[in-house]
Design an enzyme around this catalytic site. Sequence first.
Site, PDB file in Angstrom:
ATOM      1  N   GLN A 101      53.099 -17.078  77.142  1.00  0.00           N
ATOM      2  CA  GLN A 101      52.191 -15.968  76.853  1.00  0.00           C
ATOM      3  C   GLN A 101      50.800 -16.532  76.561  1.00  0.00           C
ATOM      4  O   GLN A 101      50.655 -17.460  75.770  1.00  0.00           O
ATOM      5  CB  GLN A 101      52.682 -15.171  75.644  1.00  0.00           C
ATOM      6  CG  GLN A 101      51.881 -13.897  75.409  1.00  0.00           C
ATOM      7  CD  GLN A 101      52.271 -13.196  74.116  1.00  0.00           C
ATOM      8  OE1 GLN A 101      52.003 -13.688  73.031  1.00  0.00           O
ATOM      9  NE2 GLN A 101      52.907 -12.043  74.239  1.00  0.00           N
ATOM     10  N   TYR A 172      45.048  -7.877  69.423  1.00  0.00           N
ATOM     11  CA  TYR A 172      44.243  -8.958  69.996  1.00  0.00           C
ATOM     12  C   TYR A 172      43.277  -8.402  71.061  1.00  0.00           C
ATOM     13  O   TYR A 172      43.266  -7.211  71.334  1.00  0.00           O
ATOM     14  CB  TYR A 172      45.147 -10.066  70.539  1.00  0.00           C
ATOM     15  CG  TYR A 172      45.937 -10.756  69.442  1.00  0.00           C
ATOM     16  CD1 TYR A 172      45.277 -11.461  68.435  1.00  0.00           C
ATOM     17  CD2 TYR A 172      47.325 -10.682  69.392  1.00  0.00           C
ATOM     18  CE1 TYR A 172      45.988 -12.082  67.411  1.00  0.00           C
ATOM     19  CE2 TYR A 172      48.041 -11.301  68.368  1.00  0.00           C
ATOM     20  CZ  TYR A 172      47.362 -11.998  67.376  1.00  0.00           C
ATOM     21  OH  TYR A 172      48.072 -12.607  66.361  1.00  0.00           O
ATOM     22  N   GLY A 313      63.890 -10.811  68.596  1.00  0.00           N
ATOM     23  CA  GLY A 313      63.028 -11.832  68.014  1.00  0.00           C
ATOM     24  C   GLY A 313      63.516 -12.376  66.691  1.00  0.00           C
ATOM     25  O   GLY A 313      64.066 -13.472  66.603  1.00  0.00           O
ATOM     26  N   ARG A 314      63.312 -11.577  65.627  1.00  0.00           N
ATOM     27  CA  ARG A 314      63.597 -12.085  64.273  1.00  0.00           C
ATOM     28  C   ARG A 314      65.056 -12.513  64.106  1.00  0.00           C
ATOM     29  O   ARG A 314      65.335 -13.498  63.430  1.00  0.00           O
ATOM     30  CB  ARG A 314      63.254 -11.024  63.218  1.00  0.00           C
ATOM     31  CG  ARG A 314      61.821 -10.555  63.248  1.00  0.00           C
ATOM     32  CD  ARG A 314      60.820 -11.573  62.741  1.00  0.00           C
ATOM     33  NE  ARG A 314      59.538 -11.408  63.418  1.00  0.00           N
ATOM     34  CZ  ARG A 314      58.575 -12.321  63.457  1.00  0.00           C
ATOM     35  NH1 ARG A 314      58.752 -13.480  62.876  1.00  0.00           N
ATOM     36  NH2 ARG A 314      57.441 -12.097  64.078  1.00  0.00           N
TER      37      ARG A 314
END
Length: 328
Positions: A101, A172, A313-314
Amino acid sequence: MNYLNKPLDTGKLLLKNRLIMPPMATAKSGIDGRISKDILDYYDEKSRGGYISLIIIEHSFVSQQGKASNNQVSIAQESMVEDLKKLAEIIHKNGCKTIMQINHAGSAANVEVTGMEIVGPSAVPNPFGTGMPPKELQKNEIKTIVNEFKEAALRVKNAGFDGVEIHSAHGYLLNQFLSPITNKRQDEYGGDITGRIKIHRDIVKNVREAVGESFPIFMRLGASDYMDGGLTIEDSKLAAQQLEKTGVDVLDISGGLCRYTIPGVNEEGYFTPLSKAIKEVVSIPVIVTGGIIHAKTADEILSRGEADLIGVGRAIYKDSDWARNAMK
Protein backbone atom coordinates in the site's frame (compact mmCIF):
# COMPACT_ATOMS: atom_id res chain seq x y z
CA MET A 1 -16.34 -22.36 5.94
CA ASN A 2 -17.80 -22.88 2.49
CA TYR A 3 -17.27 -19.31 1.32
CA LEU A 4 -14.04 -18.26 3.04
CA ASN A 5 -12.20 -21.21 1.46
CA LYS A 6 -13.29 -20.49 -2.11
CA PRO A 7 -10.61 -19.26 -4.52
CA LEU A 8 -11.04 -15.98 -6.41
CA ASP A 9 -9.57 -15.06 -9.77
CA THR A 10 -9.53 -11.28 -10.23
CA GLY A 11 -8.38 -11.72 -13.82
CA LYS A 12 -4.87 -10.54 -12.90
CA LEU A 13 -4.39 -12.27 -9.55
CA LEU A 14 -5.44 -15.76 -8.47
CA LEU A 15 -6.23 -15.90 -4.74
CA LYS A 16 -6.56 -19.33 -3.13
CA ASN A 17 -9.17 -18.19 -0.61
CA ARG A 18 -11.11 -15.08 0.46
CA LEU A 19 -9.04 -14.16 3.54
CA ILE A 20 -6.86 -11.06 3.39
CA MET A 21 -4.59 -9.47 5.96
CA PRO A 22 -5.19 -5.73 5.53
CA PRO A 23 -2.50 -3.08 5.98
CA MET A 24 -1.78 -2.19 9.62
CA ALA A 25 1.04 0.17 10.59
CA THR A 26 3.62 -1.61 12.76
CA ALA A 27 6.12 1.28 13.26
CA LYS A 28 8.84 -1.39 12.97
CA SER A 29 10.87 0.07 10.10
CA GLY A 30 14.18 1.90 10.44
CA ILE A 31 14.04 5.65 11.08
CA ASP A 32 14.73 6.23 7.36
CA GLY A 33 11.85 3.92 6.39
CA ARG A 34 14.08 0.97 5.54
CA ILE A 35 12.85 -2.59 5.94
CA SER A 36 14.20 -3.85 9.26
CA LYS A 37 14.74 -7.37 10.59
CA ASP A 38 11.73 -6.71 12.89
CA ILE A 39 9.48 -6.15 9.87
CA LEU A 40 10.80 -9.22 8.05
CA ASP A 41 10.21 -11.35 11.17
CA TYR A 42 6.71 -9.91 11.70
CA TYR A 43 5.48 -10.67 8.16
CA ASP A 44 7.25 -14.04 8.19
CA GLU A 45 5.26 -14.97 11.32
CA LYS A 46 1.92 -13.68 9.94
CA SER A 47 2.30 -15.44 6.57
CA ARG A 48 3.57 -18.77 7.89
CA GLY A 49 1.54 -21.75 6.74
CA GLY A 50 0.15 -19.83 3.79
CA TYR A 51 -3.40 -19.70 5.20
CA ILE A 52 -3.93 -16.05 4.18
CA SER A 53 -4.43 -15.60 0.45
CA LEU A 54 -3.13 -12.03 0.31
CA ILE A 55 -1.13 -9.84 2.68
CA ILE A 56 -1.32 -6.09 2.09
CA ILE A 57 1.80 -4.43 3.48
CA GLU A 58 1.24 -1.42 5.74
CA HIS A 59 1.12 2.04 4.18
CA SER A 60 4.47 3.26 2.83
CA PHE A 61 5.19 6.92 2.10
CA VAL A 62 5.71 8.04 -1.50
CA SER A 63 7.68 11.17 -0.49
CA GLN A 64 9.21 12.75 2.62
CA GLN A 65 6.43 15.37 2.63
CA GLY A 66 3.86 12.57 2.62
CA LYS A 67 5.36 10.65 5.56
CA ALA A 68 2.71 10.00 8.22
CA SER A 69 4.78 8.89 11.21
CA ASN A 70 8.21 7.90 12.48
CA ASN A 71 9.31 4.35 11.63
CA GLN A 72 6.88 4.20 8.71
CA VAL A 73 7.97 2.12 5.71
CA SER A 74 9.36 4.12 2.78
CA ILE A 75 8.78 3.56 -0.92
CA ALA A 76 10.13 7.05 -1.68
CA GLN A 77 13.54 6.08 -3.08
CA GLU A 78 14.98 3.62 -5.54
CA SER A 79 17.40 2.47 -2.82
CA MET A 80 14.48 0.86 -0.92
CA VAL A 81 13.78 -1.73 -3.64
CA GLU A 82 16.49 -4.27 -2.72
CA ASP A 83 15.32 -4.54 0.91
CA LEU A 84 11.68 -4.70 -0.15
CA LYS A 85 12.53 -7.67 -2.39
CA LYS A 86 13.47 -9.61 0.78
CA LEU A 87 10.03 -8.86 2.25
CA ALA A 88 8.17 -10.04 -0.87
CA GLU A 89 10.34 -13.18 -1.03
CA ILE A 90 9.65 -14.18 2.60
CA ILE A 91 5.87 -13.88 2.15
CA HIS A 92 5.94 -15.74 -1.18
CA LYS A 93 8.08 -18.49 0.32
CA ASN A 94 5.37 -18.99 2.98
CA GLY A 95 2.74 -19.45 0.26
CA CYS A 96 0.92 -16.09 0.33
CA LYS A 97 0.51 -13.39 -2.29
CA THR A 98 1.42 -9.85 -1.25
CA ILE A 99 0.87 -6.29 -2.43
CA MET A 100 2.10 -2.97 -1.01
CA GLN A 101 0.00 0.00 0.00
CA ILE A 102 1.38 3.41 -1.03
CA ASN A 103 0.32 6.64 0.61
CA HIS A 104 0.74 10.39 1.08
CA ALA A 105 -0.37 11.77 4.45
CA GLY A 106 -1.25 15.27 3.22
CA SER A 107 -2.63 17.35 6.09
CA ALA A 108 -2.38 14.36 8.44
CA ALA A 109 1.42 14.76 8.36
CA ASN A 110 3.42 16.46 11.09
CA VAL A 111 6.28 18.95 10.63
CA GLU A 112 8.21 17.20 13.40
CA VAL A 113 8.16 13.98 11.37
CA THR A 114 8.64 15.35 7.83
CA GLY A 115 10.62 18.53 8.45
CA MET A 116 8.55 20.00 5.63
CA GLU A 117 5.52 22.20 5.08
CA ILE A 118 2.17 20.44 5.57
CA VAL A 119 -0.01 20.41 2.44
CA GLY A 120 -3.57 19.44 1.56
CA PRO A 121 -6.25 19.98 -1.08
CA SER A 122 -7.47 23.09 0.77
CA ALA A 123 -6.37 25.18 3.76
CA VAL A 124 -8.71 23.24 6.07
CA PRO A 125 -7.35 21.57 9.22
CA ASN A 126 -7.47 17.77 9.20
CA PRO A 127 -9.88 16.42 11.85
CA PHE A 128 -7.00 14.12 12.92
CA GLY A 129 -4.05 16.40 12.24
CA THR A 130 -2.25 18.99 14.35
CA GLY A 131 -5.13 21.48 14.06
CA MET A 132 -3.05 23.73 11.80
CA PRO A 133 -4.47 24.41 8.34
CA PRO A 134 -2.24 22.97 5.59
CA LYS A 135 -0.98 24.93 2.61
CA GLU A 136 -3.33 24.44 -0.34
CA LEU A 137 -1.63 22.47 -3.09
CA GLN A 138 -1.00 24.23 -6.41
CA LYS A 139 -1.79 22.36 -9.62
CA ASN A 140 1.89 21.82 -10.43
CA GLU A 141 2.37 20.33 -6.93
CA ILE A 142 -0.56 17.96 -7.50
CA LYS A 143 1.14 16.79 -10.71
CA THR A 144 4.34 16.16 -8.74
CA ILE A 145 2.43 14.02 -6.22
CA VAL A 146 0.74 12.07 -9.04
CA ASN A 147 4.21 11.33 -10.38
CA GLU A 148 5.45 10.28 -6.92
CA PHE A 149 2.66 7.69 -6.73
CA LYS A 150 3.56 6.49 -10.23
CA GLU A 151 7.25 6.05 -9.36
CA ALA A 152 6.38 4.38 -6.04
CA ALA A 153 4.09 1.87 -7.78
CA LEU A 154 6.86 0.96 -10.23
CA ARG A 155 9.22 0.35 -7.29
CA VAL A 156 6.59 -1.96 -5.76
CA LYS A 157 6.49 -3.94 -9.01
CA ASN A 158 10.28 -4.04 -9.30
CA ALA A 159 10.53 -5.33 -5.72
CA GLY A 160 8.54 -8.41 -6.78
CA PHE A 161 5.14 -7.73 -5.21
CA ASP A 162 1.94 -9.06 -6.78
CA GLY A 163 0.20 -5.69 -7.01
CA VAL A 164 -0.07 -2.22 -5.51
CA GLU A 165 -2.75 -0.56 -3.37
CA ILE A 166 -3.34 3.21 -3.53
CA HIS A 167 -4.48 4.56 -0.14
CA SER A 168 -7.54 6.86 -0.21
CA ALA A 169 -8.99 6.29 3.26
CA HIS A 170 -8.49 7.12 6.96
CA GLY A 171 -8.02 10.87 6.52
CA TYR A 172 -4.86 10.80 4.38
CA LEU A 173 -4.24 12.99 1.31
CA LEU A 174 -6.34 11.21 -1.34
CA ASN A 175 -9.16 10.84 1.19
CA GLN A 176 -8.84 14.60 1.86
CA PHE A 177 -9.47 15.24 -1.84
CA LEU A 178 -12.43 12.84 -1.72
CA SER A 179 -14.17 14.48 1.24
CA PRO A 180 -16.13 17.75 0.90
CA ILE A 181 -15.06 18.56 4.48
CA THR A 182 -11.39 18.89 3.52
CA ASN A 183 -11.71 19.69 -0.20
CA LYS A 184 -13.05 23.22 -0.81
CA ARG A 185 -11.24 23.73 -4.12
CA GLN A 186 -12.82 25.78 -6.89
CA ASP A 187 -10.79 24.24 -9.75
CA GLU A 188 -11.09 20.90 -11.56
CA TYR A 189 -9.82 19.03 -8.45
CA GLY A 190 -12.81 20.15 -6.34
CA GLY A 191 -16.55 20.62 -6.53
CA ASP A 192 -18.66 17.54 -7.24
CA ILE A 193 -17.43 13.97 -6.85
CA THR A 194 -16.04 13.90 -10.41
CA GLY A 195 -13.73 16.79 -9.55
CA ARG A 196 -12.83 15.44 -6.14
CA ILE A 197 -11.60 12.14 -7.65
CA LYS A 198 -9.66 13.73 -10.52
CA ILE A 199 -6.37 13.21 -8.63
CA HIS A 200 -7.30 9.55 -8.04
CA ARG A 201 -7.97 9.00 -11.72
CA ASP A 202 -4.78 10.82 -12.71
CA ILE A 203 -2.81 8.58 -10.35
CA VAL A 204 -4.46 5.37 -11.59
CA LYS A 205 -3.79 6.30 -15.25
CA ASN A 206 -0.15 7.15 -14.51
CA VAL A 207 0.42 4.06 -12.38
CA ARG A 208 -1.12 1.88 -15.09
CA GLU A 209 1.21 3.41 -17.67
CA ALA A 210 4.20 2.61 -15.44
CA VAL A 211 3.33 -0.93 -14.31
CA GLY A 212 1.62 -2.24 -17.45
CA GLU A 213 -1.77 -3.83 -18.06
CA SER A 214 -1.31 -7.09 -16.16
CA PHE A 215 -0.15 -5.68 -12.78
CA PRO A 216 -3.08 -5.40 -10.32
CA ILE A 217 -4.03 -1.96 -8.97
CA PHE A 218 -6.10 -1.95 -5.77
CA MET A 219 -7.54 1.17 -4.16
CA ARG A 220 -8.45 1.52 -0.51
CA LEU A 221 -11.51 3.73 -0.55
CA GLY A 222 -12.80 5.48 2.55
CA ALA A 223 -16.38 5.25 1.36
CA SER A 224 -18.08 7.40 4.02
CA ASP A 225 -16.93 9.97 6.58
CA TYR A 226 -19.90 9.40 8.93
CA MET A 227 -19.74 13.15 9.61
CA ASP A 228 -22.06 16.08 8.91
CA GLY A 229 -21.23 17.55 5.52
CA GLY A 230 -18.82 14.71 4.81
CA LEU A 231 -18.46 12.10 2.10
CA THR A 232 -21.58 9.96 1.60
CA ILE A 233 -21.96 6.46 0.22
CA GLU A 234 -23.97 7.92 -2.70
CA ASP A 235 -20.91 9.88 -3.83
CA SER A 236 -18.65 6.89 -3.22
CA LYS A 237 -20.80 4.68 -5.46
CA LEU A 238 -20.26 7.18 -8.30
CA ALA A 239 -16.55 7.35 -7.46
CA ALA A 240 -16.27 3.55 -7.48
CA GLN A 241 -17.80 3.30 -10.95
CA GLN A 242 -15.40 5.96 -12.28
CA LEU A 243 -12.42 4.27 -10.67
CA GLU A 244 -13.35 0.91 -12.17
CA LYS A 245 -13.55 2.56 -15.62
CA THR A 246 -10.16 4.21 -15.06
CA GLY A 247 -8.49 0.88 -14.35
CA VAL A 248 -8.75 -0.06 -10.67
CA ASP A 249 -8.89 -3.87 -10.38
CA VAL A 250 -10.05 -4.28 -6.76
CA LEU A 251 -11.71 -1.87 -4.31
CA ASP A 252 -10.80 -2.18 -0.62
CA ILE A 253 -13.59 -0.53 1.39
CA SER A 254 -13.00 1.19 4.73
CA GLY A 255 -13.81 4.46 6.53
CA GLY A 256 -13.04 7.99 5.40
CA LEU A 257 -12.36 10.83 7.82
CA CYS A 258 -13.84 8.63 10.56
CA ARG A 259 -10.77 6.44 9.93
CA TYR A 260 -11.12 2.69 10.65
CA THR A 261 -14.03 2.80 13.08
CA ILE A 262 -17.56 4.24 13.17
CA PRO A 263 -18.27 6.28 16.31
CA GLY A 264 -20.54 4.31 18.63
CA VAL A 265 -20.67 1.19 16.42
CA ASN A 266 -18.97 -1.98 17.60
CA GLU A 267 -20.58 -4.97 15.89
CA GLU A 268 -18.42 -7.11 13.61
CA GLY A 269 -18.20 -6.10 9.97
CA TYR A 270 -19.41 -2.54 10.57
CA PHE A 271 -18.31 -1.37 7.10
CA THR A 272 -20.37 -4.04 5.27
CA PRO A 273 -23.23 -1.62 4.43
CA LEU A 274 -20.60 0.36 2.47
CA SER A 275 -19.08 -2.66 0.71
CA LYS A 276 -22.54 -4.02 -0.14
CA ALA A 277 -23.58 -0.68 -1.69
CA ILE A 278 -20.33 -0.46 -3.71
CA LYS A 279 -20.55 -4.10 -4.80
CA GLU A 280 -24.00 -3.43 -6.28
CA VAL A 281 -22.61 -0.86 -8.75
CA VAL A 282 -19.23 -2.34 -9.82
CA SER A 283 -18.16 -5.62 -11.40
CA ILE A 284 -14.65 -5.73 -9.85
CA PRO A 285 -13.98 -7.55 -6.55
CA VAL A 286 -14.64 -5.68 -3.31
CA ILE A 287 -12.79 -6.18 0.00
CA VAL A 288 -14.33 -5.26 3.34
CA THR A 289 -12.59 -4.88 6.71
CA GLY A 290 -13.86 -3.59 10.02
CA GLY A 291 -13.92 -5.39 13.35
CA ILE A 292 -14.28 -8.92 11.95
CA ILE A 293 -12.99 -11.34 14.59
CA HIS A 294 -14.85 -14.62 13.91
CA ALA A 295 -14.45 -16.81 10.83
CA LYS A 296 -18.20 -17.49 10.96
CA THR A 297 -18.93 -13.76 10.55
CA ALA A 298 -16.55 -13.57 7.58
CA ASP A 299 -18.29 -16.53 5.98
CA GLU A 300 -21.74 -14.99 6.51
CA ILE A 301 -20.70 -11.68 4.93
CA LEU A 302 -19.46 -13.58 1.86
CA SER A 303 -22.57 -15.76 1.73
CA ARG A 304 -24.80 -12.66 1.70
CA GLY A 305 -22.78 -11.19 -1.18
CA GLU A 306 -21.78 -8.09 0.82
CA ALA A 307 -18.13 -8.44 -0.23
CA ASP A 308 -15.88 -10.74 -2.27
CA LEU A 309 -12.90 -10.74 0.07
CA ILE A 310 -12.60 -10.30 3.85
CA GLY A 311 -9.86 -8.33 5.56
CA VAL A 312 -9.17 -9.48 9.12
CA GLY A 313 -6.75 -7.09 10.81
CA ARG A 314 -6.67 -6.80 14.59
CA ALA A 315 -7.58 -10.45 15.18
CA ILE A 316 -4.62 -11.64 13.05
CA TYR A 317 -2.40 -8.95 14.60
CA LYS A 318 -3.18 -10.33 18.08
CA ASP A 319 -3.14 -14.02 17.13
CA SER A 320 -0.82 -15.33 14.41
CA ASP A 321 -2.72 -18.65 14.39
CA TRP A 322 -6.08 -16.98 13.60
CA ALA A 323 -5.92 -17.76 9.87
CA ARG A 324 -4.88 -21.37 10.40
CA ASN A 325 -7.70 -21.92 12.89
CA ALA A 326 -10.23 -20.21 10.60
CA MET A 327 -9.28 -22.31 7.59
CA LYS A 328 -9.35 -25.55 9.56
